[in-house]
Write a protein that holds these residues in place. Structure first.
Motif, short mmCIF file in Angstrom:
data_model
loop_
_atom_site.label_atom_id
_atom_site.label_comp_id
_atom_site.label_asym_id
_atom_site.label_seq_id
_atom_site.Cartn_x
_atom_site.Cartn_y
_atom_site.Cartn_z
N CYS A 242 -3.98 -11.09 0.91
CA CYS A 242 -3.09 -10.65 1.99
C CYS A 242 -2.24 -9.46 1.57
O CYS A 242 -2.08 -8.49 2.31
CB CYS A 242 -2.19 -11.81 2.43
N VAL A 243 -1.66 -9.55 0.37
CA VAL A 243 -0.81 -8.45 -0.12
C VAL A 243 -1.65 -7.23 -0.44
O VAL A 243 -1.24 -6.09 -0.20
CB VAL A 243 0.01 -8.91 -1.34
N GLN A 244 -2.85 -7.43 -0.97
CA GLN A 244 -3.74 -6.30 -1.25
C GLN A 244 -4.08 -5.55 0.03
O GLN A 244 -4.07 -4.31 0.07
CB GLN A 244 -5.01 -6.79 -1.94
N LEU A 245 -4.40 -6.27 1.10
CA LEU A 245 -4.69 -5.64 2.38
C LEU A 245 -3.49 -4.85 2.89
O LEU A 245 -3.62 -3.69 3.29
CB LEU A 245 -5.08 -6.69 3.42
N ALA A 246 -2.32 -5.49 2.89
CA ALA A 246 -1.12 -4.84 3.42
C ALA A 246 -0.76 -3.60 2.61
O ALA A 246 -0.36 -2.57 3.17
CB ALA A 246 0.05 -5.83 3.42
N ASN A 247 -0.89 -3.67 1.28
CA ASN A 247 -0.57 -2.53 0.44
C ASN A 247 -1.51 -1.37 0.73
O ASN A 247 -1.09 -0.21 0.78
CB ASN A 247 -0.68 -2.94 -1.04
N ASN A 248 -2.77 -1.67 0.96
CA ASN A 248 -3.74 -0.63 1.30
C ASN A 248 -3.43 0.00 2.66
O ASN A 248 -3.47 1.23 2.80
CB ASN A 248 -5.16 -1.20 1.31
N VAL A 249 -3.12 -0.82 3.64
CA VAL A 249 -2.81 -0.30 4.97
C VAL A 249 -1.55 0.57 4.93
O VAL A 249 -1.49 1.64 5.53
CB VAL A 249 -2.66 -1.43 5.99
N SER A 250 -0.54 0.11 4.21
CA SER A 250 0.69 0.89 4.08
C SER A 250 0.39 2.25 3.45
O SER A 250 0.92 3.28 3.88
CB SER A 250 1.72 0.13 3.22
N GLY A 251 -0.46 2.25 2.43
CA GLY A 251 -0.84 3.52 1.81
C GLY A 251 -1.57 4.43 2.76
O GLY A 251 -1.29 5.64 2.83
N MET A 252 -2.50 3.87 3.53
CA MET A 252 -3.25 4.68 4.49
C MET A 252 -2.33 5.27 5.55
O MET A 252 -2.51 6.42 5.96
CB MET A 252 -4.35 3.84 5.14
N LEU A 253 -1.35 4.50 6.01
CA LEU A 253 -0.39 5.01 6.98
C LEU A 253 0.42 6.16 6.40
O LEU A 253 0.89 7.03 7.15
CB LEU A 253 0.55 3.89 7.44
N GLY A 254 0.57 6.18 5.08
CA GLY A 254 1.29 7.26 4.41
C GLY A 254 0.40 8.39 3.94
O GLY A 254 0.86 9.29 3.23
N GLY A 255 -0.89 8.34 4.28
CA GLY A 255 -1.79 9.43 3.93
C GLY A 255 -2.53 9.25 2.62
O GLY A 255 -3.19 10.18 2.15
N VAL A 256 -2.44 8.06 2.00
CA VAL A 256 -3.13 7.80 0.74
C VAL A 256 -4.53 7.26 1.05
O VAL A 256 -4.70 6.42 1.94
CB VAL A 256 -2.35 6.77 -0.11
N GLU A 257 -5.51 7.73 0.30
CA GLU A 257 -6.88 7.26 0.51
C GLU A 257 -7.00 5.78 0.18
O GLU A 257 -6.45 5.30 -0.82
CB GLU A 257 -7.87 8.06 -0.35
N ALA A 258 -7.72 5.06 1.00
CA ALA A 258 -7.87 3.62 0.82
C ALA A 258 -8.68 3.29 -0.44
O ALA A 258 -9.55 4.06 -0.85
CB ALA A 258 -8.54 2.99 2.03
N ASP A 259 -8.36 2.15 -1.03
CA ASP A 259 -9.16 1.61 -2.13
C ASP A 259 -10.24 0.74 -1.47
O ASP A 259 -10.06 -0.44 -1.24
CB ASP A 259 -8.28 0.78 -3.05
N HIS A 260 -11.38 1.35 -1.14
CA HIS A 260 -12.39 0.68 -0.33
C HIS A 260 -12.99 -0.54 -1.02
O HIS A 260 -13.26 -1.55 -0.37
CB HIS A 260 -13.50 1.68 0.02
N ALA A 261 -13.16 -0.46 -2.34
CA ALA A 261 -13.73 -1.60 -3.06
C ALA A 261 -12.80 -2.81 -2.98
O ALA A 261 -13.24 -3.94 -2.73
CB ALA A 261 -14.00 -1.22 -4.51
N LEU A 262 -11.51 -2.57 -3.17
CA LEU A 262 -10.54 -3.66 -3.12
C LEU A 262 -10.40 -4.19 -1.69
O LEU A 262 -10.29 -5.41 -1.48
CB LEU A 262 -9.18 -3.19 -3.64
N LEU A 263 -10.43 -3.30 -0.71
CA LEU A 263 -10.36 -3.73 0.68
C LEU A 263 -11.51 -4.68 1.02
O LEU A 263 -11.32 -5.72 1.66
CB LEU A 263 -10.42 -2.52 1.61
N GLU A 264 -12.71 -4.32 0.58
CA GLU A 264 -13.88 -5.14 0.88
C GLU A 264 -13.76 -6.53 0.28
O GLU A 264 -14.06 -7.53 0.94
CB GLU A 264 -15.15 -4.44 0.35
N VAL A 265 -13.31 -6.61 -0.95
CA VAL A 265 -13.15 -7.90 -1.61
C VAL A 265 -12.07 -8.73 -0.93
O VAL A 265 -12.24 -9.94 -0.71
CB VAL A 265 -12.82 -7.69 -3.11
#
Length: 468
Positions: A242-265
């Motif tokens: 849950c925290v991994q997903l939210a951290n990725n989404v927050s980064g994407m909203l700020g213009g940071v490229e997503a960690d696609h491997a971590l998102l998938e897992v």
């Protein structure tokens, strides 16, 4: 003792270099002296979790902390709540907000206040942690709701997931950490670089600090794994995911490229599809017509209104001054910057006491405020955006020095002098960063050449030129 031993053997500790762990121990002990959750917050949480506690118990706890009580009233009456009845008392606010929202509000307010005031906030290695923390906490709780798992633990872990970023600069130096952060801004690459250079990463440091604070082992584990753990793509349980997903989404909203491997897992661990990312983004950035608490924009706006002003001087605080000054320079097509520093301020506190020191800071703030948009950068350092050109900044600097001399006249109290550095666009650049750097260099020149003076790029403004 058994529980402590189990925590000591936590899997997330296996990748920590023993020498690095020893190096950060002192910084963690120091930070642990300032717990993020103060007595009021802990009491509110305990009462919210206690089915046998009453509204009267909560009211009694809240009324012991006037600041938190005021924040609760503001929140309960905010647009985020959308209630037709305005709360006029703490009892009404408790009834309107509800226990679950009250519990989370207490955590968010405490964490926001702690991180916003922490040393290094705003630097490359730390960033705007107080804002990012709330975004991730809200997103993590929303992910937990979508996955139908309990959300309180992930909400707390989301708030504190990056707290280890406060530890590394204390141990390895701000410059080294800032350089690494500029080279590796975020994600798995950042933590891998930290491990290679320091023997430990900010996620592991945060977990150690959470453990030192006595927070639940589950919270420490989530913090340690929020970037994927040793492999960078691990999600051992649903809370961590849950925290991994939210951290990725927050980064994407700020213009940071997503960690696609971590998102998938993480998505696989929660049995969710990528469609949920849009749901989390919506939760973290908007308030819908239902008026539910939990939207990033509304909560941050509520808290930011309380955090834009320096409590002691009434001036803009560092973050707010930087934001508004940067915008003003663009909108006005230029301007001039003064950086002011009180000479030998430490000696004032030592000789006359902290109360006298606070009075001096307040008076300096009052004096400089009439010369432009003034802010307190921290400690005894102030800054002023002066409308106009370099000549007008010079005149403002001269008047400020003269007024300080009049207010703190020799023999009537502590002797107070200022050193000032001046810079203006376009002479020293057009960007705020360029002007601050030039003004800071000028301030250092003033300090090196005897203090109690104002300088522009090596040229002193002499006291016999002070305007009346």
């Amino acid at each position: 003792m058994e529980a402590k031993h189990a925590t000591d053997c936590a899997p997330w500790k296996e990748g920590i270099d023993p020498v690095a762990a020893q190096s950060v121990a002192g910084a963690i002990d120091q930070l642990a002296e300032f717990p993020v959750l103060d007595a009021t917050v802990l009491r509110v949480i305990a009462l919210c979790d206690d089915d046998e506690s009453t509204a009267a118990d909560l009211v009694d706890a809240l009324e012991q902390d006037a600041t938190f009580a005021a924040n609760l009233l503001r929140f309960s009456n905010s647009a985020a709540r959308a209630h037709p009845i305005r709360a006029k008392t703490i009892r009404q606010a408790v009834m309107l907000v509800g226990r679950r929202a009250l519990r989370r509000l207490a955590l968010e307010a405490a964490t926001y206040r702690f991180l916003e005031r922490s040393k290094g906030n705003g630097r490359a290695s730390v960033g705007q942690m107080h804002l990012h923390a709330i975004a991730v906490a809200i997103g993590a709780a929303a992910a937990a709701e979508e996955a139908r798992v309990p959300g309180d633990t992930v909400h707390l872990a989301g708030l504190l997931h990056d707290v280890g970023k406060l530890v590394l600069p204390e141990v390895f130096g701000e410059e080294a950490c800032d350089a690494l952060a500029r080279e590796f801004p975020a994600g798995a690459e950042r933590v891998l670089a930290e491990r290679e250079r320091f023997g430990i990463d900010h996620a592991q440091c945060g977990a150690l600090l959470a453990e030192r604070w006595g927070l639940p082992a589950e919270v420490a584990s989530i913090i340690a794994w929020h970037h994927g753990g040793p492999t960078g793509v691990g999600a051992p349980n649903a809370d961590i995911a849950c925290v991994q997903l939210a951290n990725n989404v927050s980064g994407m909203l700020g213009g940071v490229e997503a960690d696609h491997a971590l998102l998938e897992v993480a998505l696989d661990r929660l049995s969710l599809t990528s469609d949920v990312l849009d749901v989390l983004a919506d939760q973290m950035t908007q308030t819908d017509q239902r008026g539910e608490a939990g939207r990033l924009a509304t909560r941050v706006a509520e808290l930011e209104r309380l955090s834009q002003t320096d409590d002691l001087t009434g001036l803009a605080n560092r973050r707010h001054w930087l934001q508004t000054t940067r915008m003003a320079l663009i909108e006005n097509g230029g301007g001039a910057i003064l950086i002011c520093d009180i000479d030998h301020f430490k000696a004032v506190n030592e000789r006359h006491g902290m109360a006298a020191g606070d009075l001096v800071l307040a008076e300096i703030g009052r004096i400089i405020a009439v010369h432009g948009h003034a802010g307190r950068l921290g400690g005894d350092e102030f800054a002023v955006l002066v409308p106009g050109n370099l000549e007008e900044a010079v005149q403002a600097a001269q008047r400020i020095m003269a007024q300080v001399g009049e207010v703190f006249e020799a023999g009537s109290g502590p002797q107070i002098d200022l050193s000032l550095g001046c810079a203006a666009a376009p002479t020293h650049g057009n960007e705020l960063a360029d002007l601050l750097e030039a003004a800071d260099v000028a301030l250092l020149d003033a300090k090196r050449t005897g203090r109690s003076r104002a300088m522009i790029a090596g040229a002193e403004l002499r006291s016999d030129d002070v305007a009346a």
